[in-house]
Design a protein around this motif. Structure first.
Motif, PDB file in Angstrom:
ATOM      1  N   MET A  77       0.570  -7.311  -3.593  1.00 24.33           N
ATOM      2  CA  MET A  77       0.876  -7.315  -2.165  1.00 24.33           C
ATOM      3  C   MET A  77       0.574  -8.647  -1.486  1.00 24.33           C
ATOM      4  N   ASP A  78      -0.237  -9.494  -2.120  1.00 24.17           N
ATOM      5  CA  ASP A  78      -0.606 -10.758  -1.488  1.00 24.17           C
ATOM      6  C   ASP A  78       0.207 -11.947  -2.003  1.00 24.17           C
ATOM      7  N   THR A  79       1.195 -11.702  -2.869  1.00 21.94           N
ATOM      8  CA  THR A  79       2.002 -12.809  -3.383  1.00 21.94           C
ATOM      9  C   THR A  79       2.859 -13.413  -2.276  1.00 21.94           C
ATOM     10  N   VAL A  80       3.507 -12.556  -1.526  1.00 20.16           N
ATOM     11  CA  VAL A  80       4.363 -12.997  -0.432  1.00 20.16           C
ATOM     12  C   VAL A  80       3.730 -12.541   0.882  1.00 20.16           C
ATOM     13  N   SER A  81       3.411 -13.497   1.740  1.00 23.62           N
ATOM     14  CA  SER A  81       2.745 -13.181   3.003  1.00 23.62           C
ATOM     15  C   SER A  81       3.746 -12.647   4.019  1.00 23.62           C
ATOM     16  N   THR A  82       3.216 -12.076   5.104  1.00 22.39           N
ATOM     17  CA  THR A  82       4.093 -11.601   6.172  1.00 22.39           C
ATOM     18  C   THR A  82       4.794 -12.774   6.852  1.00 22.39           C
ATOM     19  N   LYS A  83       4.192 -13.937   6.812  1.00 30.06           N
ATOM     20  CA  LYS A  83       4.830 -15.134   7.369  1.00 30.06           C
ATOM     21  C   LYS A  83       6.090 -15.477   6.586  1.00 30.06           C
ATOM     22  N   LEU A 639      -7.997   6.444  14.352  1.00 33.86           N
ATOM     23  CA  LEU A 639      -7.565   5.630  13.210  1.00 33.86           C
ATOM     24  C   LEU A 639      -6.135   5.125  13.405  1.00 33.86           C
ATOM     25  N   MET A 640      -5.389   5.776  14.284  1.00 32.11           N
ATOM     26  CA  MET A 640      -4.007   5.346  14.545  1.00 32.11           C
ATOM     27  C   MET A 640      -3.937   4.225  15.583  1.00 32.11           C
ATOM     28  N   ARG A 641      -5.007   3.931  16.260  1.00 29.33           N
ATOM     29  CA  ARG A 641      -4.966   2.897  17.309  1.00 29.33           C
ATOM     30  C   ARG A 641      -4.603   1.541  16.709  1.00 29.33           C
ATOM     31  N   ASP A 642      -3.498   0.980  17.191  1.00 28.37           N
ATOM     32  CA  ASP A 642      -2.983  -0.318  16.727  1.00 28.37           C
ATOM     33  C   ASP A 642      -2.652  -0.314  15.234  1.00 28.37           C
ATOM     34  N   ARG A 643      -2.345   0.870  14.728  1.00 29.63           N
ATOM     35  CA  ARG A 643      -1.949   0.975  13.320  1.00 29.63           C
ATOM     36  C   ARG A 643      -0.641   1.750  13.224  1.00 29.63           C
ATOM     37  N   HIS A 644      -0.241   2.043  11.976  1.00 28.71           N
ATOM     38  CA  HIS A 644       1.072   2.639  11.706  1.00 28.71           C
ATOM     39  C   HIS A 644       0.896   3.973  11.007  1.00 28.71           C
ATOM     40  N   LEU A 645       1.773   4.909  11.344  1.00 30.93           N
ATOM     41  CA  LEU A 645       1.740   6.250  10.749  1.00 30.93           C
ATOM     42  C   LEU A 645       1.771   6.189   9.220  1.00 30.93           C
ATOM     43  N   GLN A 681       7.375  -4.569   5.180  1.00 28.92           N
ATOM     44  CA  GLN A 681       6.288  -4.958   4.286  1.00 28.92           C
ATOM     45  C   GLN A 681       4.997  -5.249   5.040  1.00 28.92           C
ATOM     46  N   GLU A 682       5.115  -5.596   6.299  1.00 29.64           N
ATOM     47  CA  GLU A 682       3.912  -5.854   7.091  1.00 29.64           C
ATOM     48  C   GLU A 682       3.061  -4.592   7.218  1.00 29.64           C
ATOM     49  N   THR A 683       3.680  -3.426   7.063  1.00 31.90           N
ATOM     50  CA  THR A 683       2.951  -2.166   7.189  1.00 31.90           C
ATOM     51  C   THR A 683       1.817  -2.083   6.179  1.00 31.90           C
ATOM     52  N   PHE A 684       2.023  -2.564   4.961  1.00 31.01           N
ATOM     53  CA  PHE A 684       0.944  -2.485   3.964  1.00 31.01           C
ATOM     54  C   PHE A 684       0.288  -3.830   3.688  1.00 31.01           C
ATOM     55  N   LYS A 685       0.884  -4.901   4.176  1.00 33.76           N
ATOM     56  CA  LYS A 685       0.274  -6.209   3.942  1.00 33.76           C
ATOM     57  C   LYS A 685      -0.677  -6.636   5.061  1.00 33.76           C
ATOM     58  N   ARG A 686      -0.453  -6.098   6.243  1.00 34.98           N
ATOM     59  CA  ARG A 686      -1.233  -6.537   7.398  1.00 34.98           C
ATOM     60  C   ARG A 686      -1.687  -5.315   8.211  1.00 34.98           C
ATOM     61  N   VAL A 687      -2.851  -4.798   7.844  1.00 35.00           N
ATOM     62  CA  VAL A 687      -3.403  -3.607   8.491  1.00 35.00           C
ATOM     63  C   VAL A 687      -4.658  -4.005   9.260  1.00 35.00           C
ATOM     64  N   LEU A 688      -4.807  -3.459  10.472  1.00 35.73           N
ATOM     65  CA  LEU A 688      -5.984  -3.759  11.277  1.00 35.73           C
ATOM     66  C   LEU A 688      -7.239  -3.199  10.610  1.00 35.73           C
ATOM     67  N   ARG A 690     -10.722  -4.429  11.673  1.00 36.27           N
ATOM     68  CA  ARG A 690     -11.505  -4.330  12.903  1.00 36.27           C
ATOM     69  C   ARG A 690     -10.907  -5.316  13.895  1.00 36.27           C
ATOM     70  N   GLU A 691     -11.485  -5.425  15.043  1.00 35.50           N
ATOM     71  CA  GLU A 691     -10.872  -6.205  16.122  1.00 35.50           C
ATOM     72  C   GLU A 691     -10.397  -7.582  15.659  1.00 35.50           C
ATOM     73  N   GLU A 692      -9.083  -7.797  15.767  1.00 40.49           N
ATOM     74  CA  GLU A 692      -8.427  -9.067  15.449  1.00 40.49           C
ATOM     75  C   GLU A 692      -8.620  -9.493  13.994  1.00 40.49           C
ATOM     76  N   GLN A 693      -8.972  -8.569  13.130  1.00 39.79           N
ATOM     77  CA  GLN A 693      -9.077  -8.876  11.700  1.00 39.79           C
ATOM     78  C   GLN A 693      -8.125  -7.971  10.933  1.00 39.79           C
ATOM     79  N   TYR A 694      -7.262  -8.576  10.111  1.00 39.27           N
ATOM     80  CA  TYR A 694      -6.249  -7.827   9.373  1.00 39.27           C
ATOM     81  C   TYR A 694      -6.381  -8.115   7.883  1.00 39.27           C
ATOM     82  N   ASP A 695      -5.987  -7.135   7.091  1.00 38.64           N
ATOM     83  CA  ASP A 695      -5.990  -7.311   5.638  1.00 38.64           C
ATOM     84  C   ASP A 695      -5.019  -6.299   5.044  1.00 38.64           C
ATOM     85  N   SER A 696      -5.003  -6.206   3.728  1.00 38.94           N
ATOM     86  CA  SER A 696      -4.069  -5.302   3.057  1.00 38.94           C
ATOM     87  C   SER A 696      -4.500  -3.852   3.233  1.00 38.94           C
ATOM     88  N   ILE A 697      -3.608  -2.953   2.883  1.00 41.56           N
ATOM     89  CA  ILE A 697      -3.890  -1.527   3.056  1.00 41.56           C
ATOM     90  C   ILE A 697      -5.021  -1.066   2.126  1.00 41.56           C
TER      91      ILE A 697
END
Length: 875
Positions: A77-83, A639-645, A681-688, A690-697
């Motif tokens: 999941m980290d080979t190709v970034s959301t960028k 757990l859904m706050r600022d996240r995806h179903l 792909q951002e759904t599993f590559k960029r998950v909140l 904690r505040e302003e910190q994102y990582d993989s699912i």
């Protein structure tokens, strides 16, 4: 051209790919893999020193093959970034639009110019040179005046402006009819080919178009384009481009060398696709065998025993123009101001809302015009104004339809509370404008991946109107019900908007949804019960209207004016005085209850689809996963706050498999998830995290999800697991229409077919006869059949059906199955059985009456067939 820092990091990426499981691509396509690694790293480090086309040339890959290969090498999941995903999405959309436009351009030029013009035409004006000149001029114009790269409609309108300009400068001997006889005389004798001193090209060209619009009219009619819109593009964007580019030579035609130089500068600046290569049929721009974009639309296959009557697939440009024409034809009868009927409703209100409604519409026009110009380009403000005005017409039209429906249902005429609510009107207006924007924005690539910042697609409209997604959601279903002429594409688009809101947008911080849930908990006095546990499997009825949601009571009446829960946006269905709940305690929110029901339906459909991909061999696990999933949405909704179903869905699946010792790694879940429709792909590559910190699912699961639900998850391994949540009752979507004709009960090969969108609108709406198989007899209620033979044939068919039911040969001697009755009416009675007709009627009269009734009720109940279940979701 690649910097040392890019080269070093790209090599590390290459080595990690070589060591990854199943990285066969590195063994067979080393050069291609190395090129992909350079591309990925250069974008991540913001050190792109080469163009995308240069890279493709170096590794000898086409655009489509490259996109597919990039997807394959993303084994982790980290080979190709959301960028990188975002960059690829922008490139893909731009390619799709350019590909569609070039082929449209090529075919159009073939209709305009002679392949072998007479000998009097010089070699400099050969068709090949003309093609090159036109195309590069268009590319330059598009690049300079249009900020939105993937806007197919505006790009095509600009292309028509280029064609009009060049046709007028072309010798008539080169042209086919009707263009040849339409070239203005002033152009033929050459007087218009050079700017005169003291007369700017802008005023000269504007005057030329103003006095002679024959060419542009022909082009617009041929391509079902709105003439006024194309004229607007001509004056506000194309003429300023001509003035700024300075590309016109002494003979009136742009010099190829000049425009080539300017386009080259633009291409090297953007570092993307060299679209000039379309002229050479360059291999890097050719689609793969399995096209990477949906550039063609194939008709449904006919049965082998049916006569083939294929409707030609529409090109992307034709499809877009048809959608726009249909919308304009619908709104031609609408007005820019409230109708007399609306004025009567306004006058019936305790507080007349007319002035505030008109002021709001005017205020938002300025805001929309400004935001549109910021997104597309400053020269396009008037185009934005035109689209907004279409939205206003639709807004008034739908509002009137809603109020009529409410008056008929409730015998109430005073809708003062609803019609004086600012957020309701803002939402209704935003929905109308979104329909217009989506109609114009039906691009070649309808993917849901990350879009460029200037993308005008939903939820852009929410930012323009400063509207909360949860408020917008409330108006969608009633909007669709109130406007029966919406195309299937638009209904599906609004349904997709609703899904986007339910899966993530409504769960963003600051959403009214969290306030509603909190109030619901306080009302119930239970910290874990925002909704009754019976909600998921309660049969879902699509009978709520906007006022049900919008005027839905909350904790206390005093929050009416300012509380977010009341900022619903749905259409009126319940008058202000109607309060369906019991008065013993503060009344619950209908909007929250309905929202949760819809979320459960969407969540279970998503889970069931992914489950079939991964765990079909373990059917006993699905109810367990659903129970954990539903429990999280209901009790751990934070757990859904600022996240995806879908993030909660994948974690629930992984957690249950882990505790049940079923080997299912997150990598397998993600790989299957990527193949589903409408995933990002951002759904599993960029998950909140904690505040302003994102990582993989995976990090989210370990640090957040598992920590919060560990005790609950472990219960599934014990001898006393949690009580299973009931599987939601899955109704047919209230927005979808049947794709195929529906059989009339007791009729022999008699079907009722839904109307289909016409292929071409130049001469108005086509008769559906052109889209009906020749082997069938079309019965169109309200129109004549044509010949008496058809009556006789239908009568004969009906008489034959009385004796026996026709069965196919493979059924053999088996007893015939009873025909399934069509459930059209909500009272449970079906007039199609003929029981409600007088005995003296002929069979044909009975059948005709039945078909009339059925057709009428299909139209009226097509959005209300909530009892008809379906396990599949038509995306």
């Amino acid at each position: 051209k690649v910097s040392e820092s890019v080269r070093e990091k790209a090599w590390k990426t290459y080595e990690s790919l070589s060591a990854a499981d199943g990285a066969l691509a590195c063994n067979t396509k080393k050069k291609e893999t190395w090129g992909v690694c350079i591309f990925i790293v250069a974008i991540d480090l913001d050190e792109v020193t080469f163009t995308f086309t240069e890279l493709l040339k170096s590794i000898k890959m086409s655009v489509c093959t490259f996109f597919q290969f990039l997807k394959e090498v993303d084994v982790n999941m980290d080979t190709v970034s959301t960028k990188v995903d975002s960059t690829v999405s922008r490139l893909k959309k731009k390619y799709d639009v350019l590909f569609a436009l070039y082929h449209k351009f090529e075919r159009t030029c073939g209709l305009i110019y002679l392949e072998q013009p007479s000998s009097e035409i010089s070699a400099e004006l050969s068709s090949v040179l003309v093609l090159k000149n036109y195309w590069i001029t268009f590319l330059l114009a598009k690049g300079k005046v249009l900020q939105v790269e993937d806007d197919l409609v505006i790009s095509f309108q600009l292309l028509l402006c280029v064609l009009d300009y060049f046709i007028k400068l072309s010798p008539p001997a080169m042209l086919k009819e009707p263009y040849k006889s339409s070239v203005p005389a002033v152009t033929v004798n050459g007087s218009a080919r050079t700017p005169r001193r003291g007369q700017s090209r802008s005023s000269r060209t504007a005057k030329q178009l103003d006095t002679d619009t024959k060419i542009i009219e022909i082009l617009c009619k041929e391509h079902d384009c709105n003439l006024d819109e194309v004229k607007n593009v001509y004056f506000t964007s194309f003429i300023p481009f001509l003035n700024s580019a300075g590309i016109v030579a002494s003979n009136g035609l742009p010099e190829v060398e000049v425009i080539l130089k300017q386009y080259d500068e633009l291409y090297l600046k953007n570092k993307d696709i060299d679209a000039r290569l379309f002229l050479n049929q360059d291999e890097t721009l050719q689609p793969a065998v399995i096209a990477c974009s949906q550039l063609e639309r194939t008709p449904l296959k006919n049965n082998a025993d049916e006569e083939i009557n294929i409707i030609l697939p529409q090109t992307p440009v034709r499809a877009a123009m048809n959608n726009i024409q249909q919308l304009i034809m619908i709104l031609n009868s609408a007005t820019d101001k409230p109708s007399d009927t609306l004025i009567k409703y306004f006058n019936n209100c305790t507080v007349n809302p007319k002035d505030s409604i008109l002021k709001r519409v005017e205020s938002f026009e300025h805001i929309f015009k400004k935001k549109f110009a910021e997104a597309v380009g400053q020269g396009w403000a008037e185009i934005g104004s035109q689209r907004y005005k279409l939205g206003v017409r639709l807004y008034y039209r739908v509002m009137e339809s809603m109020l009529k429906s409410e008056e008929e249902r409730l015998s109430v005429q005073n809708f003062s509370k609803l019609l004086n609510d600012n957020i309701f009107h803002t939402s209704l207006l935003a929905c109308a404008v979104e329909v217009v924007m989506a109609t114009y924005g039906r691009n070649v690539s309808q993917s849901d991946s990350t879009s460029a910042e200037t993308d005008l697609s939903f939820p852009w409209i929410l930012n323009v109107f400063d509207l909360k997604a949860f408020d917008f959601y409330k108006v969608i279903e009633s909007f669709i019900r109130a406007e029966p002429t919406l195309t299937r594409e638009m209904i599906k688009h609004l349904e997709h908007c609703e899904h986007r809101i339910m899966e993530s947008l409504a769960w963003q911080s600051g959403s009214p949804l969290f306030d509603l849930i909190k109030q619901s908990k306080e009302r119930e006095g239970q910290a874990d019960q925002p909704e009754p546990t019976s909600t998921p499997n309660t049969p879902f009825q699509h009978n709520h209207t906007a006022a049900d949601l919008y005027l839905s009571p909350v904790k206390s009446p005093k929050k009416k004016a300012s509380g977010p829960p009341l900022s619903a946006t749905s259409p009126p269905d319940v008058p202000p005085a109607v309060t369906p709940q019991t008065p013993q305690k503060p009344q619950k929110s209908t909007s929250l209850s309905l929202f949760y029901k819809k979320v459960y339906l969407l969540a279970y459909r998503r889970l069931h689809t992914l489950f079939l991909h991964l765990l079909s061999d373990h059917p006993d696990l699905e109810p367990l996963i659903w129970t954990l999933f539903q429990h999280t949405l209901q009790n751990e909704y934070e757990l859904m706050r600022d996240r995806h179903l879908d993030q909660i869905m994948m974690c629930s699946m992984y957690g249950i498999c882990k505790v049940k010792n079923v080997d299912l790694r997150f990598k397998m879940i993600v790989s299957a998830y990527k193949e589903l429709c409408n995933t990002n792909q951002e759904t599993f590559k960029r998950v909140l995290i904690r505040e302003e910190q994102y990582d993989s699912i995976i990090v989210f699961y370990n640090l957040v999800f598992m920590q919060k639900l560990k005790t609950n998850i472990l219960q599934y391994a014990s001898s006393r697991p949690p009580t299973l949540s009931p599987i939601p009752h899955i109704p047919r979507s209230p927005y979808q229409f049947s794709n195929s004709p529906r059989r009339v009960p007791a009729g022999n090969n008699i079907y009722i077919s839904p109307l289909k969108s016409p292929y071409k609108f130049s001469d108005g709406f086509q008769s559906p006869t052109k889209m009906t198989p020749r082997s069938r007899i079309l019965v169109s209620i309200g129109e004549s059949f044509g010949t008496s033979e058809k009556f006789q044939k239908i009568n004969q068919m009906l008489c034959n059906s009385e004796g026996q039911l026709k069965r196919s040969a493979d059924v053999g001697a088996a007893a015939p199955k009873p025909l399934k009755r069509l459930r059209f009416d909500i009272e449970g009675t079906d007039e199609a059985d003929g029981s409600k007709h007088l005995p003296q009627e002929s069979k044909f009269q009975q059948k005709l009456a039945e078909m009339t009734s059925t057709r009428t009720r299909m139209q009226k109940q097509k959005l209300n067939d909530g009892n008809d279940t379906s396990a599949t979701e038509d995306k």
